[in-house]
Design an enzyme around this catalytic site. Structure first.
Site, short mmCIF file in Angstrom:
data_model
loop_
_atom_site.label_atom_id
_atom_site.label_comp_id
_atom_site.label_asym_id
_atom_site.label_seq_id
_atom_site.Cartn_x
_atom_site.Cartn_y
_atom_site.Cartn_z
N HIS A 126 0.86 -1.18 0.00
CA HIS A 126 0.00 0.00 0.00
C HIS A 126 0.90 1.23 0.00
O HIS A 126 2.01 1.21 0.52
CB HIS A 126 -0.88 -0.03 1.25
CG HIS A 126 -1.93 1.02 1.32
ND1 HIS A 126 -1.65 2.33 1.68
CD2 HIS A 126 -3.27 0.97 1.13
CE1 HIS A 126 -2.78 3.03 1.69
NE2 HIS A 126 -3.77 2.23 1.35
N ASP A 203 3.03 -4.37 8.01
CA ASP A 203 1.74 -3.69 7.83
C ASP A 203 0.66 -4.74 8.05
O ASP A 203 0.40 -5.59 7.21
CB ASP A 203 1.66 -3.11 6.42
CG ASP A 203 0.28 -2.56 6.07
OD1 ASP A 203 -0.64 -2.66 6.91
OD2 ASP A 203 0.12 -2.06 4.94
N GLN A 206 -4.69 -5.48 7.06
CA GLN A 206 -5.67 -6.43 6.55
C GLN A 206 -5.73 -7.73 7.37
O GLN A 206 -6.76 -8.39 7.39
CB GLN A 206 -5.37 -6.77 5.09
CG GLN A 206 -5.46 -5.60 4.14
CD GLN A 206 -6.87 -5.04 4.01
OE1 GLN A 206 -7.85 -5.75 4.20
NE2 GLN A 206 -6.97 -3.76 3.71
N LYS A 229 -10.18 -1.22 10.45
CA LYS A 229 -10.15 -2.47 9.69
C LYS A 229 -10.56 -3.66 10.58
O LYS A 229 -10.68 -4.78 10.09
CB LYS A 229 -8.74 -2.74 9.16
CG LYS A 229 -8.11 -1.61 8.38
CD LYS A 229 -8.59 -1.54 6.96
CE LYS A 229 -7.73 -0.57 6.16
NZ LYS A 229 -8.14 -0.44 4.77
N CYS A 367 -4.68 2.43 -3.82
CA CYS A 367 -3.43 2.95 -3.22
C CYS A 367 -2.28 1.97 -3.40
O CYS A 367 -1.45 1.79 -2.51
CB CYS A 367 -3.62 3.28 -1.74
SG CYS A 367 -4.77 4.63 -1.43
#
Length: 409
Positions: A126, A203, A206, A229, A367
């Site tokens: 991202h 990251d 998700q 999220k 993104c």
């Protein structure tokens, strides 16, 4: 109806957003990779805070100040347990995943990176895990490299290994691609990075709603994610960092709360984590995140994973049966995300037709422009599934895509 379908039929009833209609159609919300809907328990907890607990934290010499502070720090403790952190002080509250990456890039990178050093990312990152590293690299004279992605959306492990070297000081990668759904092997990639002496940032935006994360077992140095999220509120995020690393980092921002003593001539900084939390924090965001974690833990990650994989398998099979449709990201180990295009149709046009049918999806580059360039496309349509979706949502998606194909091709 199977037992797991019965469980999640009940879960679905906890989301008031799903009681509404869109363009006269029953809402099929398939945009959870962008943000999850919020269960009533999270909404109620935030309402409770605003109604009866509103106060600033760490300062008030009164009852409400104590209540708010206890709720805020209880949320920090909850997040530490949720991630398997060694201690509560390893949890820093920020506004979201992007700010978390920026904090690490500036506070850690600004101190420890030097000219000629390398930062290794992947082609499926991202922008929030690309741009901050580019900014610090440009300022310092370091270099950002990206490991390649295979045609099925998996990370090219051999290319990843080839790009690792003694010059690599930071490896920053996603746990789950927000476009392809590809899950990376967090433990393996961390081990490989540590073998060349690099630090690791993951990251986790998700992945946190899909599976249990144990930062101790992974051994990553940093892990970042956003509450929104994970069925929580906007504007709330988390940075996990190993205590010994955080202790050696300078503050990202200056102001109240992050200080020990201030004079006109000099400021000394507070201990971790408070030195990284300048100003009034997003208190309702923290208590909302606490409620969101309670919600997830009540359902259980094993149930969540089984159900979402069932939805993913069904949706994939039905979409693949539609002529002229191509799915991007077919890795065997992936999360509940399907990105696709109809040959000859623009993704935005497809998205608009789906919206008119009450099906909420994402359309664009998500993104991830380097990833789009990798596949030679400007964007995709993305459907993403979560605990409140059901088989009717999949049928609505397929029906709408078939209609889009008939209208556009």
């Amino acid at each position: 109806m199977s037992n797991i379908d019965k469980i999640f039929a009940s879960v679905r009833n906890e989301f008031p957003a799903l009681t509404q209609k869109v363009h006269g159609k029953k809402l099929a919300y398939l945009d959870s990779a962008a943000t999850t809907l919020k269960p009533q328990s999270v909404i109620d907890r935030i309402t409770q805070f605003y109604s009866f607990e509103t106060s600033n934290v760490h300062r008030g010499a009164h009852y409400l100040g104590d209540v708010a502070t206890q709720a805020f720090e209880s949320a920090r403790h909850k997040v530490a347990e949720f991630l398997g952190a060694r201690q509560t002080e390893e949890i820093i509250f920020v506004r979201g995943t992007t700010e978390g990456v920026n904090l690490v890039a500036n506070s850690w990178g600004g101190t420890h990176l030097k000219e000629g050093d390398e930062i290794l990312i992947t082609e499926m990152e991202h922008h929030g895990n690309i741009v901050p590293w580019q900014m610090v690299a440009e300022r310092i004279g370091a270099k950002v490299l990206a490991a390649k992605i295979l045609d099925n959306g998996e990370l090219d492990l051999e290319d990843f290994k080839a790009k690792l070297s003694k010059k690599t000081k930071m490896v920053a990668f996603t746990a789950c691609s927000n476009v392809l759904g590809t899950n990376t092997d967090m433990t393996l990639l961390t081990k490989l990075a540590h073998e060349v002496g690099a630090k690791v940032l993951i990251d986790g935006a998700q992945i946190v709603s899909q599976t249990k994360v144990d930062v101790k077992a992974i051994d990553c140095d940093f892990f970042v994610f956003s509450a929104h999220k994970l069925f929580g509120p906007f504007g709330q995020g988390v940075v996990y960092g190993k205590r010994e690393i955080l202790d050696g980092m300078s503050p990202y921002q200056g102001g109240g709360s992050m200080i020990a003593k201030v004079t006109v001539e000099k400021t000394t900084y507070n201990d971790v984590p408070f030195r990284f939390e300048a100003g009034t924090p997003h208190v309702e965001g923290a208590v909302g995140l606490h409620a969101a974690i309670d919600f997830v833990e009540r359902i259980g990650f094993e149930n969540i994973h089984s159900y979402e994989m069932e939805l993913l398998k069904e949706a994939t099979a039905k979409l693949q049966a539609i002529p002229d449709l191509r799915i991007f990201g077919t890795a065997p180990n992936k999360g509940p995300i399907i990105s696709f295009n109809l040959k000859g149709a623009h993704h935005s046009d497809v998205g608009q037709i789906l919206d008119q049918e009450g099906v909420a999806v994402r359309a664009g580059h998500h993104c991830t422009q380097p990833l789009m360039a990798r596949f030679g496309i400007p964007g995709t349509v993305r459907a993403s599934f979560s605990v409140y979706n059901n088989h009717e949502d999949i049928d609505a998606l397929v029906k709408a895509v078939v209609k889009a194909r008939e209208m556009l091709l």
